[in-house]
Structure formats: C-alpha cells, structure tokens
Design a protein around this motif. Structure first.
Motif, PDB file in Angstrom:
ATOM      1  N   SER A 185      37.220  -3.211  39.159  1.00  0.00           N
ATOM      2  CA  SER A 185      36.446  -2.167  38.497  1.00  0.00           C
ATOM      3  C   SER A 185      36.897  -1.131  38.903  1.00  0.00           C
ATOM      4  O   SER A 185      36.031  -0.479  38.253  1.00  0.00           O
ATOM      5  CB  SER A 185      34.988  -3.065  39.337  1.00  0.00           C
ATOM      6  N   LEU A 186      37.529  -0.997  39.895  1.00  0.00           N
ATOM      7  CA  LEU A 186      37.784   0.640  40.695  1.00  0.00           C
ATOM      8  C   LEU A 186      38.336   1.153  39.483  1.00  0.00           C
ATOM      9  O   LEU A 186      38.545   2.317  38.702  1.00  0.00           O
ATOM     10  CB  LEU A 186      37.262   1.110  41.894  1.00  0.00           C
ATOM     11  N   ASN A 225      38.939   0.117  36.681  1.00  0.00           N
ATOM     12  CA  ASN A 225      38.794   0.324  35.685  1.00  0.00           C
ATOM     13  C   ASN A 225      38.154   1.219  34.844  1.00  0.00           C
ATOM     14  O   ASN A 225      38.252   2.190  33.888  1.00  0.00           O
ATOM     15  CB  ASN A 225      37.392  -0.425  34.709  1.00  0.00           C
ATOM     16  N   GLU A 226      37.249   1.929  35.868  1.00  0.00           N
ATOM     17  CA  GLU A 226      36.602   3.157  36.087  1.00  0.00           C
ATOM     18  C   GLU A 226      37.439   4.941  36.152  1.00  0.00           C
ATOM     19  O   GLU A 226      37.465   5.150  35.301  1.00  0.00           O
ATOM     20  CB  GLU A 226      35.892   3.402  37.253  1.00  0.00           C
ATOM     21  N   LEU A 236      37.408   7.291  33.203  1.00  0.00           N
ATOM     22  CA  LEU A 236      38.444   8.468  32.879  1.00  0.00           C
ATOM     23  C   LEU A 236      39.316   8.830  32.335  1.00  0.00           C
ATOM     24  O   LEU A 236      38.928  10.283  32.156  1.00  0.00           O
ATOM     25  CB  LEU A 236      37.563   8.599  34.589  1.00  0.00           C
ATOM     26  N   GLY A 278      36.551   9.419  44.323  1.00  0.00           N
ATOM     27  CA  GLY A 278      37.108   8.308  44.549  1.00  0.00           C
ATOM     28  C   GLY A 278      37.498   7.481  45.765  1.00  0.00           C
ATOM     29  O   GLY A 278      36.734   6.653  47.123  1.00  0.00           O
ATOM     30  N   PRO A 282      32.145   1.150  43.352  1.00  0.00           N
ATOM     31  CA  PRO A 282      31.581   1.156  41.862  1.00  0.00           C
ATOM     32  C   PRO A 282      30.361   1.920  41.967  1.00  0.00           C
ATOM     33  O   PRO A 282      30.076   2.747  41.151  1.00  0.00           O
ATOM     34  CB  PRO A 282      32.060  -0.208  40.979  1.00  0.00           C
ATOM     35  N   GLU A 283      29.201   1.457  42.941  1.00  0.00           N
ATOM     36  CA  GLU A 283      28.127   2.023  41.843  1.00  0.00           C
ATOM     37  C   GLU A 283      27.695   3.352  42.569  1.00  0.00           C
ATOM     38  O   GLU A 283      27.369   4.283  42.498  1.00  0.00           O
ATOM     39  CB  GLU A 283      26.927   0.722  42.913  1.00  0.00           C
ATOM     40  N   ARG A 289      30.508   5.193  43.951  1.00  0.00           N
ATOM     41  CA  ARG A 289      30.770   6.045  42.925  1.00  0.00           C
ATOM     42  C   ARG A 289      29.720   6.673  41.310  1.00  0.00           C
ATOM     43  O   ARG A 289      30.648   7.993  41.129  1.00  0.00           O
ATOM     44  CB  ARG A 289      32.235   5.987  42.359  1.00  0.00           C
ATOM     45  N   ALA A 290      29.796   5.923  41.274  1.00  0.00           N
ATOM     46  CA  ALA A 290      28.797   6.394  39.919  1.00  0.00           C
ATOM     47  C   ALA A 290      28.007   7.013  40.305  1.00  0.00           C
ATOM     48  O   ALA A 290      28.103   8.579  39.575  1.00  0.00           O
ATOM     49  CB  ALA A 290      29.091   5.268  39.191  1.00  0.00           C
ATOM     50  N   GLU A 298      29.087  10.721  40.518  1.00  0.00           N
ATOM     51  CA  GLU A 298      29.783  10.662  39.380  1.00  0.00           C
ATOM     52  C   GLU A 298      28.585  11.648  38.620  1.00  0.00           C
ATOM     53  O   GLU A 298      28.644  12.748  38.229  1.00  0.00           O
ATOM     54  CB  GLU A 298      30.154  10.443  38.949  1.00  0.00           C
TER      55      GLU A 298
END
Length: 135
Positions: free
Chosen positions: A11-12, A14-15, A19, A53, A125-126, A128-129, A132
């Motif tokens: 998941s990370l 993919n982020e 980006l 991140g 991931p949540e 981080r989002a 961001e």
C-alpha cells in the motif's frame, strides 16, 4: 482494516507510485506557486512529501517523536531541487520495505499514541494521506 505487513508495504509503495505519477504533471515554470500566501509552494510541498512518509514510519517504529531527527531530515529535504526531490520520493518504495522488514504482523496492531493520534502501524497509509492532505 487489518493489514498484513506485505499488504502495508504494498500500500505504501503504491502511494509512492501515485505520487511520482502526479508529480510528472507539475509545471516546472510554476514551482513557486502558492495557493495562498501561507501555504507551501509546489516545490515546498514536494520537498515535504519527499521526507514525511518514511519519517512518520520511523516515528511510529520508535514510539516517540524526535524533533531533532525530524529537523535534520526536514532540512535535507528543503535543500533539494525538484529532480532531487523526485529521486528521494522514488527511494521511498525501498525505504518502506527496509524500515518494516523486522516488524511482525502483531507489531502492526500495537497501538501508538504519537502526534495526537492513537493508531496502529497498519494504519500508516491513512495517516500518511491525512498528513499529505494537511500539507
């Protein structure tokens, strides 16, 4: 949501991919653009994203926020031009795998109370989002 370590890393990563793709849309002639006077410029936002991140994962793994360590990483990010920033972001995919290599699935479910949040590492991931979005 319950993630395994491999799902979290994926998941990370993919982020990172998303980006990097979005960053290709940046108009280099407008790197100094600020939506408002108090917001980061396009370049400053990318510089921030180039460090936050992995830095947040390190905070979560340490279980504590180290302002001095954060400042060192932040200052290094602020010194980068756009190409260096993009290269640093590209390195995040491997950094996440390396940082999380010794973390067990049980460790992912341990609660962390840092930066005003009570979360588990699997929710990074949540987080981080969220960071961001605030950037």
């Amino acid at each position: 949501m319950v993630l395994t370590k491999s799902e979290l890393i994926s998941s990370l990563q993919n982020e990172v991919r998303i980006l990097l793709h979005l960053a290709t849309k940046i108009d280099r002639a407008k790197l100094d653009y600020r939506p408002t006077a108090k917001q980061r410029s396009t370049l400053e936002l990318m510089q921030y994203l180039s460090m936050m991140g992995p830095a947040l994962v390190q905070v979560a793994l340490a279980g504590a926020f180290d302002p001095a360590a954060w400042t060192v990483v932040e200052n290094a990010a602020k010194a980068r031009d756009l190409d260096q920033t993009m290269a640093a972001i590209a390195e995040h995919a491997d950094a996440y795998a390396r940082l999380l290599a010794d973390v067990s699935d049980a460790d992912l479910r341990a609660e962390i109370a840092e930066l005003g949040y009570r979360v588990t590492l699997e929710r990074m991931p949540e987080i981080r989002a969220l960071c961001e979005h605030r950037a």
